[in-house]
Design an enzyme around this catalytic site. Structure first.
Site, mmCIF file in Angstrom:
data_model
loop_
_atom_site.group_PDB
_atom_site.id
_atom_site.type_symbol
_atom_site.label_atom_id
_atom_site.label_comp_id
_atom_site.label_asym_id
_atom_site.label_seq_id
_atom_site.Cartn_x
_atom_site.Cartn_y
_atom_site.Cartn_z
ATOM 1 N N TYR A 206 0.852 -1.197 0.000
ATOM 2 C CA TYR A 206 0.000 0.000 0.000
ATOM 3 C C TYR A 206 0.877 1.233 0.000
ATOM 4 O O TYR A 206 1.869 1.314 0.739
ATOM 5 C CB TYR A 206 -0.878 0.007 1.261
ATOM 6 C CG TYR A 206 -1.688 1.276 1.438
ATOM 7 C CD1 TYR A 206 -2.990 1.360 0.954
ATOM 8 C CD2 TYR A 206 -1.138 2.379 2.091
ATOM 9 C CE1 TYR A 206 -3.729 2.524 1.110
ATOM 10 C CE2 TYR A 206 -1.876 3.553 2.245
ATOM 11 C CZ TYR A 206 -3.167 3.619 1.756
ATOM 12 O OH TYR A 206 -3.895 4.769 1.905
ATOM 13 N N GLU B 6 -3.511 7.736 -3.810
ATOM 14 C CA GLU B 6 -3.493 6.462 -3.094
ATOM 15 C C GLU B 6 -3.385 5.318 -4.095
ATOM 16 O O GLU B 6 -4.171 5.244 -5.045
ATOM 17 C CB GLU B 6 -4.779 6.312 -2.271
ATOM 18 C CG GLU B 6 -4.759 5.083 -1.372
ATOM 19 C CD GLU B 6 -6.098 4.872 -0.666
ATOM 20 O OE1 GLU B 6 -7.144 4.865 -1.340
ATOM 21 O OE2 GLU B 6 -6.086 4.712 0.570
#
Ligand code: GDP
Ligand code: MN
Length: 416
Positions: free
Chosen positions: A137, A225
């Site tokens: 991530y 993101e």
């Protein structure tokens, strides 16, 4: 007093805040990324099943990934009202892409981040699938507590990052960036290492992180993101998913990006409101709220709930308001048949209360308003505004403060 918000109320709150910003679909974000040297898969976009099939053939890939395009995450684990499970599908057969797209386009996809009815899918992304050996991530965001951008990463990617943060916070890494110095090589390297990239992959990951940071600055993003920020068995670091939020104060210098704003997921009434520079969010109660600012909107929602009522909607008025906008706002608010009362809660900082008061009285007369109207005005020119309301001869209930206004509005509607 204790207030428990339901999941939908929380989502509506998030929507209220996030609608203030521009929204791009994944494919639009990925186009920006690939134009700036960030590694994404080859892809096409389709809005019919047949185009999806053709795109799949044209890709000429070993495997294809078909992804429903909606402005919400968690698509992989979502469900369509066509019965199809999963908004992200892998297949080797272009024909299957066509069949799956048929069950996606025109149907609603519900995920953890949407309401339970889900969001209608208008487009799908048809991309070359790559094998993923590891999912991490990565995000870059403007963080108030750091007074600037921060790099956030976790070797535990692909999954819900809030869950990682809650269960294994030691697997979340942060790197504060000095906006004047920029992202240092050493910081990008350190993050790549924390994400579990080694050797040549570490160099590649650090390079991707730097390119993502440059993009973040260039497009005035508030958040970029990438989840998953993945690794392939062939030794490539690839951004498999992307979500970008933008700073709407930068619209004047990001015209091309703002022109891409995907409004297709808005309710028609939201788009109608946007024409007059008003932000509308529909909720499911019976008290219409006319406010200025998302913060005041949330506070108004809370205080109505605390007093036993339920908001029907919000109309958020910006600064620099014109009388005609107030009229349009009332027209929109009263168009909703659920609405049984209107609560105006305006704090006049930049806004001149007298303009609001004139707009209100005009709207009441021209729309022949039949439902109770409670008004709380505070700030610039409030005395003149009070006089306008009091001398109007209209049945307008004035309130002294927010609490008083909420009580009066709740009392004016039939208990639900
Ligand atoms: P989200 O569910 O909305 O976050 O959508 P994602 O784009 O992140 O896709 C969900 C999941 O599908 C990812 O976490 C991956 O595990 C998987 N996925 C997406 N694209 C690919 C791909 O090209 N290859 C493989 N093997 N898996 C993929
Ligand atoms: Mn994802």
């Amino acid at each position: 007093m204790d207030v428990t918000l339901s999941n939908t109320e929380v989502i509506q709150g998030i929507q209220l805040i996030s609608r203030r910003w521009l929204n791009l679909q994944e494919y639009q974000s990925k186009k920006l990324m690939s134009d700036n040297g960030v590694k994404v898969q080859r892809f096409f976009v389709a809005d019919t099943a047949n185009d999806a099939l053709e795109a799949a053939k044209r890709l000429n890939a070993k495997e294809i990934v078909l992804k429903a395009q909606i402005l919400a995450g968690g698509r992989g684990k979502g469900t369509f009202n066509s019965g199809l499970k999963g908004g992200v599908h892998l297949t080797k057969d272009p024909k299957v892409v066509g069949q799956l797209a048929q069950q996606m386009i025109g149907y609603n996809l519900a995920t953890k981040q949407t309401s339970k009815d889900g969001v209608k899918v208008n487009k799908v992304m048809v991309a070359e699938a790559l094998d993923i050996s590891r999912e991490t991530y990565l995000a870059i965001l403007m963080d108030r507590s750091c007074n600037g951008p921060v790099l956030v990463g976790s070797p535990q990617g692909g999954v819900d990052i809030e869950e990682v943060a809650a269960t294994t916070p030691e697997l979340i890494f942060k790197e504060e960036i000095d906006i004047f110095e920029g992202l240092k090589d050493s910081q990008a390297q350190k993050m790549a290492e924390n994400l579990g990239f080694h050797g040549a992959l570490k160099t590649q990951a650090a390079d991707q992180i730097k390119k993502l940071y440059n993009l973040f600055l260039k497009i005035d993003a508030t958040q970029v993101e990438v989840n998953p920020f993945g690794e392939t068995p062939e030794g490539q670091v690839v951004c498999f998913d992307a979500k970008i939020n933008f700073d709407d104060n930068a619209e004047f210098r990001q015209k091309d990006i703002f022109a891409m704003d995907d409004k297709s997921e808005n309710e028609p009434i939201e788009n109608e409101a946007a024409k007059y520079d008003l932000k509308y969010i529909g909720l499911d109660g019976n008290i219409a709220c006319f406010v200025n600012g998302a913060g005041l909107a949330m506070a108004t929602c809370d205080i109505i709930s605390l007093n036993g009522g339920k908001p029907a909607n919000f109309l958020d008025l910006g600064g620099g308001v014109k009388e005609a906008q107030v009229y349009q706002a009332f027209k929109l608010l009263t168009a909703d048949p659920k609405v049984e009362a209107i609560l105006v809660n305006i704090f006049g900082g930049i806004v001149n209360c007298a303009i609001i008061a004139n707009g209100i009285t005009r709207a009441c007369r021209e729309l022949e308003l039949k439902i109770p109207l409670v008004v709380r005005l505070e700030g610039t020119n409030v005395q003149e505004a009070q006089n306008i309301l009091n001398n109007s001869g209209l049945p307008i209930t004035s309130a002294n403060d927010l609490e008083d206004a909420a009580k009066k509005a709740v009392a004016s509607v039939a208990p639900k």
